[in-house]
Design an enzyme around this catalytic site. Structure first.
Site, short mmCIF file in Angstrom:
data_model
loop_
_atom_site.label_atom_id
_atom_site.label_comp_id
_atom_site.label_asym_id
_atom_site.label_seq_id
_atom_site.Cartn_x
_atom_site.Cartn_y
_atom_site.Cartn_z
N GLU A 20 2.69 -5.81 3.99
CA GLU A 20 3.77 -4.91 3.51
C GLU A 20 4.62 -4.46 4.68
O GLU A 20 4.30 -4.75 5.85
CB GLU A 20 3.13 -3.65 2.87
CG GLU A 20 2.62 -3.84 1.47
CD GLU A 20 3.70 -3.57 0.43
OE1 GLU A 20 3.37 -3.51 -0.75
OE2 GLU A 20 4.87 -3.42 0.81
N ARG A 110 -2.57 7.43 -2.19
CA ARG A 110 -2.25 6.99 -0.84
C ARG A 110 -0.73 6.80 -0.77
O ARG A 110 -0.07 6.65 -1.79
CB ARG A 110 -2.96 5.68 -0.48
CG ARG A 110 -2.47 4.45 -1.26
CD ARG A 110 -3.01 3.17 -0.65
NE ARG A 110 -2.74 1.98 -1.44
CZ ARG A 110 -1.63 1.26 -1.37
NH1 ARG A 110 -0.63 1.67 -0.58
NH2 ARG A 110 -1.47 0.17 -2.10
N GLU A 131 -4.05 2.60 -9.24
CA GLU A 131 -2.94 1.97 -9.97
C GLU A 131 -2.99 2.23 -11.48
O GLU A 131 -2.72 1.35 -12.30
CB GLU A 131 -2.90 0.46 -9.66
CG GLU A 131 -2.75 0.21 -8.17
CD GLU A 131 -2.60 -1.24 -7.80
OE1 GLU A 131 -2.51 -2.10 -8.69
OE2 GLU A 131 -2.56 -1.53 -6.59
N ASP A 207 8.24 -5.24 -6.60
CA ASP A 207 7.50 -4.64 -5.50
C ASP A 207 8.50 -4.15 -4.45
O ASP A 207 9.49 -3.52 -4.81
CB ASP A 207 6.50 -5.69 -4.95
CG ASP A 207 5.23 -5.04 -4.44
OD1 ASP A 207 4.14 -5.35 -4.94
OD2 ASP A 207 5.36 -4.20 -3.53
O1 LIG Z 1 0.92 -1.59 -1.89
C1 LIG Z 1 0.88 -2.13 -2.96
O2 LIG Z 1 -0.16 -2.06 -3.84
C2 LIG Z 1 0.26 -2.54 -5.10
C3 LIG Z 1 -0.35 -3.89 -5.37
O3 LIG Z 1 -1.74 -3.72 -5.60
C4 LIG Z 1 1.77 -2.59 -4.94
O4 LIG Z 1 2.40 -3.50 -5.75
C5 LIG Z 1 1.95 -2.93 -3.52
O5 LIG Z 1 3.24 -2.55 -3.04
#
Ligand SMILES: O=C1O[C@H](CO)[C@H](O)[C@H]1O
Length: 300
Positions: A20, A110, A131, A207
């Site tokens: 990320e 988080r 999530e 995302d």
């Molecule tokens: O950081 C992240 O976690 C979720 C995927 O599990 C999200 O899409 C991603 O940006």
């Protein structure tokens, strides 16, 4: 819709669990990115780097880091698990000084993605790590290191990103498959929240994202095998296909800001899927024929 690139190049088959937060640091001519779930900070110097640095470096951190941004005067700001932090070189490692934990009172939360806007303010969102629950929120860290909570009720926050004139803030709730647009006031107040994109189930989940100098939005698709370019009016006008399903974030980088770097993830893939996607978790790049806006330092 225009196919923008035959196939991006994987420049670092890092096998990140959750790659990320790519960010170009012009003063180093290097691209930083993170593996959130492994608490690793990566640094990639492209071969055309004028500084002659090492091509790839990685630091194992004591804190979970989800986003960083270079800070005017040196060092970085970042989003760690429960809030904001300053990061600085510490010998061969990385020192982390927490600035405040707005999420520490929500145990399952988080922080996730974050970016600096053209006014030098760092925006980052939190999310339910499981999530499921809408406990995520959008925060803004100002150059005086004060922070505010500006929007809420997200399950998985993603983005944010900003129009080149800094008058529009885009921010995503991945699980709702919704990209929102706000009018961004010069004082950093987001107003007039609207649905900008509502993605169909078959495209995966929106995302991380970025904008280009023409004001188009580049949205990465978790479970969607690529990146889609949307016009400022929200029309899908371009597509970059990747050989991996979970595409997490992207940014324009390089000496001419004409290279799109794309992060990906192994998280959530089965053994069979991982066998079919050997480059999952890798860092990719391509040149889609458009540049990104000049990056701004935190406090810049
Ligand atoms: O950081 C992240 O976690 C979720 C995927 O599990 C999200 O899409 C991603 O940006």
């Amino acid at each position: 819709m225009q196919q923008l690139q035959m196939e991006p190049e994987c420049v670092w088959p890092a096998a990140a669990t959750l790659g990320e937060g790519p960010v170009w640091v012009a003063r180093e001519q290097a691209l930083y990115w993170v593996d959130i779930k492994r608490s690793v900070l990566h640094r990639y110097c492209p071969p055309e780097n004028s500084k002659g640095c090492n091509e790839r470096s990685s630091w194992q951190l004591d804190s979970q880091l989800s986003a960083i941004a270079p800070r005017a005067g040196g060092g970085f700001v970042g989003a760690i698990r429960d809030g904001f932090a300053l990061l600085f070189p510490d010998g061969d490692g990385v020192g982390i000084e927490p600035l405040g934990g707005p999420e520490s009172d929500i145990p399952g939360n988080r922080f996730n993605d974050g970016k600096v806007d053209a006014a030098g303010r760092f925006w980052a969102g939190s999310m339910d790590d499981g999530e499921e629950e809408p406990t995520g929120a959008l925060y803004r860290l100002d150059p005086d290191l004060s922070w505010q909570r500006l929007d809420a009720d997200y399950v998985i926050t993603n983005g944010p990103t900003f129009s080149p004139d800094n008058r529009i803030l885009y921010h995503t709730d991945t699980l709702k498959r919704t990209v929102y647009a706000f009018d961004l006031e010069t004082d950093g107040s987001p107003r007039n929240k609207q649905v900008f994109l509502q993605l169909p189930e078959e495209s995966g989940y929106p995302d991380g994202m970025t904008v280009d100098a023409e004001g188009c939005l580049w949205v990465c698709h978790w479970g969607g095998w690529g990146v889609t370019r949307f016009s400022p009016e929200g029309e899908a006008i371009g597509r970059i296909e990747l050989p991996v399903a979970n595409v997490t974030s992207c940014t324009f980088a390089g000496p001419d800001l004409d290279t799109l770097y794309i992060t990906t993830a192994r998280k959530g893939l089965s053994d069979a899927e991982l066998a079919d996607q050997p480059l999952a978790g890798g860092l990719f790049r391509c040149r889609p024929g458009v540049r990104g806006p000049a990056p701004v330092l935190f406090g810049g």
